[in-house]
Structures are given as C-alpha cells and as structure tokens.
Design a protein around this motif. Sequence first.
Motif, PDB file in Angstrom:
ATOM      1  N   LEU A 192     -74.586   8.501   3.795  1.00 42.62           N
ATOM      2  CA  LEU A 192     -73.770   7.452   4.422  1.00 42.62           C
ATOM      3  C   LEU A 192     -73.825   7.618   5.929  1.00 42.62           C
ATOM      4  O   LEU A 192     -73.296   8.577   6.484  1.00 42.62           O
ATOM      5  N   ALA A 244     -76.053  -1.515   5.254  1.00 42.16           N
ATOM      6  CA  ALA A 244     -74.823  -2.025   4.657  1.00 42.16           C
ATOM      7  C   ALA A 244     -74.438  -3.392   5.214  1.00 42.16           C
ATOM      8  O   ALA A 244     -73.507  -4.024   4.702  1.00 42.16           O
ATOM      9  N   LEU A 278     -63.686   5.432   3.292  1.00 43.61           N
ATOM     10  CA  LEU A 278     -64.956   5.119   2.649  1.00 43.61           C
ATOM     11  C   LEU A 278     -65.210   6.036   1.451  1.00 43.61           C
ATOM     12  O   LEU A 278     -65.613   5.588   0.374  1.00 43.61           O
ATOM     13  N   ASP A 287     -73.345   6.857   9.953  1.00 46.54           N
ATOM     14  CA  ASP A 287     -72.583   6.266  11.061  1.00 46.54           C
ATOM     15  C   ASP A 287     -73.577   6.016  12.188  1.00 46.54           C
ATOM     16  O   ASP A 287     -73.628   6.743  13.174  1.00 46.54           O
ATOM     17  N   VAL A 324     -70.056  -1.335   1.858  1.00 46.16           N
ATOM     18  CA  VAL A 324     -70.886  -0.126   1.788  1.00 46.16           C
ATOM     19  C   VAL A 324     -70.999   0.355   0.350  1.00 46.16           C
ATOM     20  O   VAL A 324     -72.087   0.711  -0.122  1.00 46.16           O
ATOM     21  N   VAL A 326     -77.949   4.787   3.670  1.00 49.65           N
ATOM     22  CA  VAL A 326     -77.247   3.527   3.929  1.00 49.65           C
ATOM     23  C   VAL A 326     -76.781   3.565   5.382  1.00 49.65           C
ATOM     24  O   VAL A 326     -75.965   4.399   5.770  1.00 49.65           O
ATOM     25  N   SER A 327     -77.328   2.691   6.190  1.00 48.26           N
ATOM     26  CA  SER A 327     -76.996   2.665   7.619  1.00 48.26           C
ATOM     27  C   SER A 327     -75.854   1.693   7.889  1.00 48.26           C
ATOM     28  O   SER A 327     -75.506   0.858   7.055  1.00 48.26           O
ATOM     29  N   CYS A 339     -72.631   2.181   8.075  1.00 49.41           N
ATOM     30  CA  CYS A 339     -71.545   2.304   7.099  1.00 49.41           C
ATOM     31  C   CYS A 339     -70.161   2.157   7.715  1.00 49.41           C
ATOM     32  O   CYS A 339     -69.189   1.911   6.988  1.00 49.41           O
ATOM     33  N   GLY A 377     -74.372   0.871  -1.811  1.00 46.95           N
ATOM     34  CA  GLY A 377     -74.612   2.224  -2.299  1.00 46.95           C
ATOM     35  C   GLY A 377     -74.707   2.290  -3.810  1.00 46.95           C
ATOM     36  O   GLY A 377     -75.589   2.964  -4.366  1.00 46.95           O
ATOM     37  N   PRO A 401     -65.382  -0.931   3.864  1.00 40.80           N
ATOM     38  CA  PRO A 401     -65.871   0.053   2.899  1.00 40.80           C
ATOM     39  C   PRO A 401     -66.401  -0.570   1.609  1.00 40.80           C
ATOM     40  O   PRO A 401     -67.361  -0.067   1.017  1.00 40.80           O
TER      41      PRO A 401
END
Length: 313
Positions: free
Chosen positions: A190, A118, A205, A192, A173, A156-157, A159, A177, A170
């Motif tokens: 998603l 992201a 988010l 963290d 992201v 998706v890293s 985030c 996405g 957000p």
Amino acid sequence: MTARDLGLPTRVPAPDLPDRVTIWEVGARDGLQNEDTVVPVEVKLEFLDRLADAGLTTLEATSFVHPKWVPQLADAEELLTGLRRRDGVRYPVLVPNERGLDRALAAGVTHVAIFASATETFANRNLNRTLDSQLTMFEPVVTRAVRAGLEVRGYVSMCFGDPWEGSVDPAAVVSVGRRLLDMGCTQLSLGDTIGVATAGHVSALLTAFADAGTPVDRLAVHFHDTYGQALTNTLAALRHGVTTVDSSAGGLGGCPYAESATGNLATEDLVWLLDGLGVETGVDLDKLADTSAWMAEKLGRPSPSRVVRALLG
C-alpha cells in the motif's frame, strides 16, 4: 565522539509490535529509476551485492518497463544475467504488462510485482488506462505468472492522496486491492506515493482492509517521507500487525509520474527505529550505512538518510 561510536539505539521492546519485520528493499529499482544520469550496470550489481551482505533478504532488483519510459532500467536483462544470487535472498522485478512478464520469465525470475493505481487520474497518467482497464490488463499477467510458479506482489499507488484528486477514500483502495488479491497476488504493498499519509489515515485504511476480510499478513506498506511522516506511519502500521515494510537504502527514490513525490523511507532510518523497539530485521546497520554512503558518492550527492548522516558524519 560520533553517533557511530555510540552504537545502536537502546532497545526498549514494545508489547504491541511484531517480533520481526521483513524489509522489502526497493533501492535498486524504485530508488534509482528517477536518476537522470544512467548508473552503470556494474555499480548496480555491486549495490545489490552490498545490500545482501548487509543482511537484506528481499531486494527488488529492476523493472521490465519499456526503456523509453524509464531509461535507467534499460539494462534489466544484463543486470539479471550478471547478478550473483544468494541463497535465502529474493530478487523480485517489476513487470508492467505481459511483454514485461515474457522478459521476466526468459530471465528466470521467480518473484514479480505489478503496479496498479487506486485512483482514476493516476491510472491514466501512469499506465494510460482507466481504473478498471488497468486491472483488465493485469489479470492475464498475474494468471500466467501464478501458473508458471511465480509469486506476484501487487503495488497499489496513491493509497492516501493523489496530487490531482486529493484525499483518497479507503474504500476505493480496498476495492482495487481486493481485486488484485482475487487475481492471485500473494501480497499488496500500500503506497503513499506523494507522502501525505498520517498515522490516523494509515490506521483507517488498514482497518478498512481488515473489515473487508483481508488478513494483515497479506499487506505491506510503502511510505514516502515528503512531510517527514514515514516513520510515524510505519509505527502505526506495525501496531496493526503489518510485518513487511518497503524502504530504500539511503532514502533514494520517488515516482517519475508524480512530481510531488520525494524520496522513499530510508532503510537505515527504518532499521534504527526497529532496533530501538526490539524488532528483529537481520540487518547490519553499519554495513547498510556504508553501502548507502558508497552509492551516494557514486551519484555525486549526500545521502538523504538522517541515520546515514548521523553515523558517518
């Protein structure tokens, strides 16, 4: 008397939670990829077999990343050849590019995942790409995989936070996405990646995705427990209707390209929480804890999972 003698937690169902949650078990891939000592393929195969015996139905088995970058997973073809596949169990693999997809198709894989960022900085450090060019790289991978009848998950890293860029908006992201979903990904996970999310940020988010028209059943969450917030963040996601949660048996894993990323949410800790809330998972906690203790012994250190330690002493 040990914690194990007390049995499972008392169930007190909550009305605002899903009836059932799918656990996307990442221990064999994300959990082991950071290990300095190469784990023999026969140990990995037994690990996957034990996880299936415990009732887990989605087992991310390995990755077709170049062995130079992740030596631990250099045995991907050998592992998939030796894998005892179970009816009703999925064995996704991570593919970083078209070459990885070629290898996955040759191995007869039916579910693959790609790994996007992201943030600009992490895209550069992890993939040596810009934010936009990483998506350009993934587009033919997803298109070919879908045409071949494979299901494609998009990770998706970063985030919630990035160690170089700080807090992540957000909207950024959601932008990445949505592009992955438009390519043909069936689900977004998603992540963290460095474990800095809090429940309010998780809610923000997921609300942003909902406002962008993304159905919640297309979303999964992947929390790291760096600051001890993984279970709290999971509960926040469940209250938004998320029904797929990533976790790693015994709390194994981190991220080889983000030094501040500690272990994943432990599957045992997640199951204990969900059992207590009356949310079905189909997982036998005793078998799972035994499996994680066995793997911890193979790795030569105690399991990071609090539930494993409580149950087994």
